[in-house]
Structure formats: C-alpha cells, structure tokens
Design a protein around this motif. Structure first.
Motif, PDB file in Angstrom:
ATOM      1  N   ALA A 394       0.086   1.842  15.173  1.00 16.78           N
ATOM      2  CA  ALA A 394       0.237   1.215  14.427  1.00 16.78           C
ATOM      3  C   ALA A 394      -0.887   1.214  13.507  1.00 16.78           C
ATOM      4  O   ALA A 394      -0.361   1.847  12.520  1.00 16.78           O
ATOM      5  CB  ALA A 394       0.250  -0.112  14.471  1.00 16.78           C
ATOM      6  N   GLU A 395      -2.181   2.016  13.519  1.00 17.41           N
ATOM      7  CA  GLU A 395      -2.991   1.578  13.397  1.00 17.41           C
ATOM      8  C   GLU A 395      -3.454   2.974  12.839  1.00 17.41           C
ATOM      9  O   GLU A 395      -3.638   3.669  11.532  1.00 17.41           O
ATOM     10  CB  GLU A 395      -4.396   1.901  14.443  1.00 17.41           C
ATOM     11  CG  GLU A 395      -4.803   0.206  14.566  1.00 17.41           C
ATOM     12  CD  GLU A 395      -5.031  -0.620  13.263  1.00 17.41           C
ATOM     13  OE1 GLU A 395      -6.064  -0.125  12.492  1.00 17.41           O
ATOM     14  OE2 GLU A 395      -4.686  -1.269  13.128  1.00 17.41           O
ATOM     15  N   VAL A 397      -0.536   5.439  12.504  1.00 19.51           N
ATOM     16  CA  VAL A 397       0.297   5.575  11.023  1.00 19.51           C
ATOM     17  C   VAL A 397      -0.240   4.579   9.554  1.00 19.51           C
ATOM     18  O   VAL A 397      -0.059   5.267   8.657  1.00 19.51           O
ATOM     19  CB  VAL A 397       1.318   4.832  11.721  1.00 19.51           C
ATOM     20  CG1 VAL A 397       2.616   4.130  10.101  1.00 19.51           C
ATOM     21  CG2 VAL A 397       2.075   5.016  12.375  1.00 19.51           C
ATOM     22  N   SER A 398      -0.754   3.320   9.987  1.00 18.26           N
ATOM     23  CA  SER A 398      -1.301   3.208   8.719  1.00 18.26           C
ATOM     24  C   SER A 398      -2.142   3.838   7.686  1.00 18.26           C
ATOM     25  O   SER A 398      -1.975   3.891   6.876  1.00 18.26           O
ATOM     26  CB  SER A 398      -1.717   1.325   9.108  1.00 18.26           C
ATOM     27  OG  SER A 398      -2.543   0.988   8.090  1.00 18.26           O
ATOM     28  N   ALA A 401      -0.715   7.302   6.329  1.00 18.63           N
ATOM     29  CA  ALA A 401      -0.467   6.994   4.755  1.00 18.63           C
ATOM     30  C   ALA A 401      -1.093   6.877   3.542  1.00 18.63           C
ATOM     31  O   ALA A 401      -1.454   7.720   2.529  1.00 18.63           O
ATOM     32  CB  ALA A 401       0.496   5.044   5.223  1.00 18.63           C
ATOM     33  N   GLY A 434       5.894   2.529   9.068  1.00 14.07           N
ATOM     34  CA  GLY A 434       4.526   2.868   7.977  1.00 14.07           C
ATOM     35  C   GLY A 434       5.180   3.725   7.285  1.00 14.07           C
ATOM     36  O   GLY A 434       4.205   4.059   6.336  1.00 14.07           O
TER      37      GLY A 434
END
Length: 584
Positions: A394-395, A397-398, A401, A434
């Motif tokens: 999650a980190e 993917v964020s 971006a 994301g």
C-alpha cells in the motif's frame, strides 16, 4: 474272583478307549500330550510330540526343560529369575503345582520357537508323586505376531529406528537412572531434504530417509539410542554429558550423512544440522533438553547449516528477545511503527534510475530500528506476514503514483504468504485502489519459494503475472533452483545475490560464476540485476559482463521516501553520486 476278573477286563477296555481317544486327539489337533516322571524326565513320547519337536521319537529323552532348551546355553543355564525364561515354569514344577498356558522358548532343529505348556501333577492312590501330564501347543506364529506389534509400537516403520514414544521413554529412563553420568541430546534436521522431495518425489525421499537412518546407525555406539521423530527430524541420546563425546558423534554424523546418495542413477546430496544439549548442565527434564537442543539446532541452521552447535544461555536470551518481538509486532502494525525505505535500481549503461526496491523497517520504541531479517520470520510464525506485505504494498503503490510513469517499485513476497489462497485478491485490490498500472509493481520471490511445487505457490505467481505485475527471482545463486526451475515460470528479472558481488574483486572463482549467471539470465530473456554493488570497480566489471542493472551502496543505501523525492528533484543520491532521473 469272577467279579475281580470282570473289573480288570472293563478297566483294560476303558484304558484302550482312552488311548484311542487320545490318539485321535493328537492326530486331529494342533496340540500334543506330554508326560514326565518324578524327576522331570520325559516319558511316553507320542508321534505328534516328535513331529512338533522335529526329532525322532527315540531322540526325545532326558529332562523336559533341558530338552526344550536344546543346545542354547542361554536357555539351559539357570540365571536370575529375570533372565531365565524357564524360571516361572521351573518354580511351578518344583512346587508340584498345576500350571496353564505358560509360554516358553524352545530350540527345535536349530530354530527358536515358542510352546504353550499346560500340565498338572499326577499321584498314585497312596499320594506318591508320579510326575506331570499335560498338553502342549506351538504358538510361535502368535508370539511372533505379538512381538512384531510390540516392535512397531516402539519403532518408526520407515527407518526401523526408535519412534518418538520409545525415544522419549529411553531419554526419561536415562535421566532418572544415570544422573551421575548425565546425558547428551542431539536434535538433527536434514538440510535441503524438501528440495529432494519436490524435485524427485516422495518415493525417492523415503529412500533417502532410510539411507540416512542406516548411516546414523553405523555412527552411534552401543548404548546410544537413535530415533526418527517425524518427517526429516532425527534425534540421538548418549549416556554421557561429556561435551567432547557429544560433539565427536555430531561430527561423525554430519560427515557420514552429507556424503552423496545414489539411487538408480540419481545422485542426491543433502546435509544435516545438529543442536546439542547436555544434562544436567542444560536441563534435568526431557522438556528442558528438547527445548534447549532445538534452540541450538536453530542456531546451527542460522550459521549456514551443515554444522552443530552446543546450547548456551545466550540462546535462551535470544529466544526471550524473539518472544518479546512476537508480542510487540501486533502493536507495531496497529500503532504505525513500521515504515518503508526505498533503494534505487540503476541501469548500468546509462546510470539512470529505472526502479526502486521497497524494504520494510520497524521503529521499535525501545529497541530502535529493526531490520526485516530480524522480524519477518516472526511475523510468519504469528500469521502476520500477510498484513506486513499489505502495508508495504500500500505504501509502495501510494508512492509510485507520485513518481514518473517509468519507475516501478519492487516488493518482496514471503514464501509462506505465497501459499495463501487469498493472496492475489488482496494484492490486486491494493494496486487497483492506488490507481496505478499493475506493471508498476514487481514482486520478488526467493529461490526456495519457487521450489514449492505443492499448494498454490506457482498458481499465485501466474495469476499475479496475468494481472500485469512483473516477477523477479531474488538472491539467485544461494538456493537450489535450476534451469528447469527458471524455465517452468516466465520470470521477468533475475537478481544476483550480493554475496557473489562482494567478492568480485578478491575471488577468482566468483567472477566466472557472476558472468555465467548474467549470460544465463539474458539467454532466457530476463533482465539481470546485481545486488550489493559498493565500488566503481564492481560496477566496471559488471559493465564488462553486460549486466543490465545494479543496486547497492555505491549509488544509494535504502532511504526514506522524502530522500527519494529529493533525489528525483536534484539528480544526486545521498552518497553524492549523480544519476539520471526522469522528471515530470
């Protein structure tokens, strides 16, 4: 006189009838009749008795117990009651008491058999003892069947070593009876055995286990006990707490077990790691010894396998530290103590950043920064490695971006997590949320994970690749994969382990290996990355070998997100190295 004559005739007729009945009984039954005189000598040997004894009638004479023992001195010479198999029967006959179904060993024609004897004393009208009369039967088949059942209850059916129950009983007896001598417990675990099972199948794996057991039996001494506890786990107990003796046995086991095995043209090589605990120094109960020997075994495997380690108290403290981390890791996930650092991946030809590898860290409130090598396996044990991976992804993917579209981020996948049925659904949901393309994420798996042929491992990798994610095989050269392994799954990247790169300048043997791995990867259409590049000399050699990418402290250590953003803004890493960056 006439009445007496009639009675005599009737008695003779009755006796003849009895003899006919007895003869018919012996001819049609498995049992036979036996008879002795007052001194225990055999009398009136029947044909059936001679048949069972496998001797002529005229050869069956003398003392009954002496005849049954034959020429076996261990049976003929009376010893203490515990060692003499005829002692219970002898006591009954000396006391002139009846007995029933007493099983004794018998030597007949050189073969050990078992007879069940039933008899009662016979007296005349005046009470004088005349001897014994009784019935015997051969119960060898039943006795051997019982012995076999009893043996199987105490031994491992595959290797014929003691099983866990028998071994624990032997260890408990040793600790209870020989406190003065002490004991040594050796816990053995085979190295690379899972790879053998996966590569060649369980049938050959069983053959290896039998061969290992045979070699262990050839190493241990009289009085030592070896057991297979299950799977590829073995144990040995020695009736001595001498450290030198225990380590000498461990050395011999490692040497013998590690030699190659050959089965119908297939050569197999495995190793063995051993943990040793001594009683009473390291524990006075079986539970303490097992626990401490397991800790020593864990340390032996952690030291590179194929070796032994003696238990010491620092291992106990290490275990307490790990238990503390096990308690704290749930809190770390809940309270945001985990964070991610990123290490740039550099294209050698252009010195351009082409990707990042995400590496999780733990900022423990008391212990400071903890590396993944110290807590990922703990997360696996407590079932939280999936949550850690989800957080890192999650980190990543964020962060991806916010980066130029050509920059991909690599995330490591645990072999244990790869087996989960819900893995792909969980990871694909995070990537989709994301808002980036799946091609911006690369998952790294180790060679040991790729060797997993059971369960969902390969299926999950195929599904992740079908989403558009890229797959890299990490730490190549340190595991047991082969060309067949690389061919059966379409990897995108091969990462050469840092241990080969660190010796590139000093070792004449590592340079050809590195070149061969680069050539192999590129022949298979994989992009090759060298890890652990720390000097310009490393980079120059890898450039000559036409390695695609590299990462290491020459360019940048793993750094926080803010420093990566600054790198893209300035084109300079934290080490001062200038690199090319794609900017928006």
């Amino acid at each position: 006189m006439a009445e007496r004559a009639v009675n005599t005739i009737r008695l003779a007729q009755t006796n003849e009838t009895i003899r006919i009945l007895l003869r018919d009984f012996e001819e049609n039954a498995s049992d036979w009749l036996w008879e002795t005189g007052p001194a225990g000598e055999i009398k009136h040997v029947s044909a059936r008795f001679a048949e069972v004894a496998r001797q002529p009638v005229d050869a069956i004479r003398g003392d009954l117990l002496g005849f049954m023992s034959g020429q076996d001195r261990t049976l003929r010479v009376p010893r203490d009651s515990a060692g003499d198999p005829f002692e219970p029967l002898r006591r009954r006959m000396q006391a002139r008491k009846a007995f029933r179904d007493m099983v004794v060993p018998v030597n007949t024609a050189g073969e050990r058999r078992w007879w069940s004897m039933t008899g009662k004393p016979v007296e005349d009208l005046n009470g004088n003892f005349l001897g014994y009369r009784g019935v015997g039967s051969d119960v060898t088949a039943m006795h051997r069947s019982r012995e076999r059942i009893a043996y199987l209850a105490r031994h491992d059916t595959l290797t014929d070593l003691a099983n866990r129950t028998e071994f624990n009983a032997a260890l408990s007896r040793l600790l209870a009876e020989d406190i003065r001598l002490g004991a040594a417990l050796l816990c053995l675990d085979l190295d690379q055995f899972k790879a053998v099972n996966d590569s060649y199948g369980h049938a050959l794996g069983d053959s290896v286990l039998r061969a290992v057991a045979h070699r262990i039996r050839g190493v241990i001494r009289e009085g030592d006990v070896a057991a297979r506890l299950g799977g590829d786990e073995f144990s040995i107990v020695l009736p001595s707490d001498d450290e030198f003796e225990a380590t000498a046995v461990a050395e011999r086991v490692i040497d013998r077990v590690s030699r190659p095995y050959k089965f119908e043209g297939v050569t197999v090589e495995i190793g063995v790691s051993i943990g040793i605990a001594l009683s009473p120094r390291d524990g006075r109960t079986t539970e303490e010894l097992y626990r401490n020997a397991d800790l020593a075994l864990y340390r032996a495997k952690d030291s590179g396998r194929g070796t032994w380690r003696l238990f010491d108290r620092t291992m106990d403290r290490h275990l307490e530290d790990r238990r503390g981390l096990q308690r704290d890791i749930k809190r770390a996930l809940r309270d945001g103590q985990l964070f991610v650092e990123y290490q740039p991946v550099i294209a050698l030809a252009t010195r351009r950043i082409v990707g990042l590898e995400a590496l999780v860290r733990w900022d423990h409130p008391e212990r400071g920064i903890i590396s993944p090598g110290d807590f990922i396996d703990i997360a696996e044990r407590v079932g939280l490695v999936g949550a850690v991976t989800a957080y890192v992804l999650a980190e990543s993917v964020s962060f991806a971006a916010t980066l130029p579209p050509g920059i991909a981020i690599a995330v490591n996948l645990s072999p244990l997590h790869l087996r989960d049925a819900w893995l792909v659904d969980q990871l694909s949901a995070i990537i989709e949320a994301g808002g980036i393309g799946a091609g911006r994420i690369e998952f790294e798996v180790t060679e040991s994970a790729v060797l997993e042929t059971e369960g969902r491992t390969l299926d999950n990798l195929h599904r992740l690749r079908a989403l558009g994610c890229r797959i890299a095989i990490d730490d190549f050269g340190t595991g047991y994969s082969s060309l067949a392994t690389l061919r059966r799954f379409p990897f995108d990247r091969l990462k050469i382990d840092r241990s080969f790169i660190s010796n590139l300048e000093r070792s004449d043997s590592d340079a050809p290996i590195v070149k061969a791995m680069i050539d192999l990867g590129q022949t298979l259409g994989l992009r090759v990355t060298a890890e652990g590049v720390e000097t310009e000399h490393h980079a120059a050699i890898l450039a000559i070998y036409q390695c695609d990418d590299c990462q290491g402290f020459l360019f940048s250590p793993p750094v926080r997100r803010e420093q990566i953003v600054e790198l893209f803004a300035t084109g300079h890493t934290v080490t001062g190295m200038a690199v090319a960056c794609d900017r928006r």
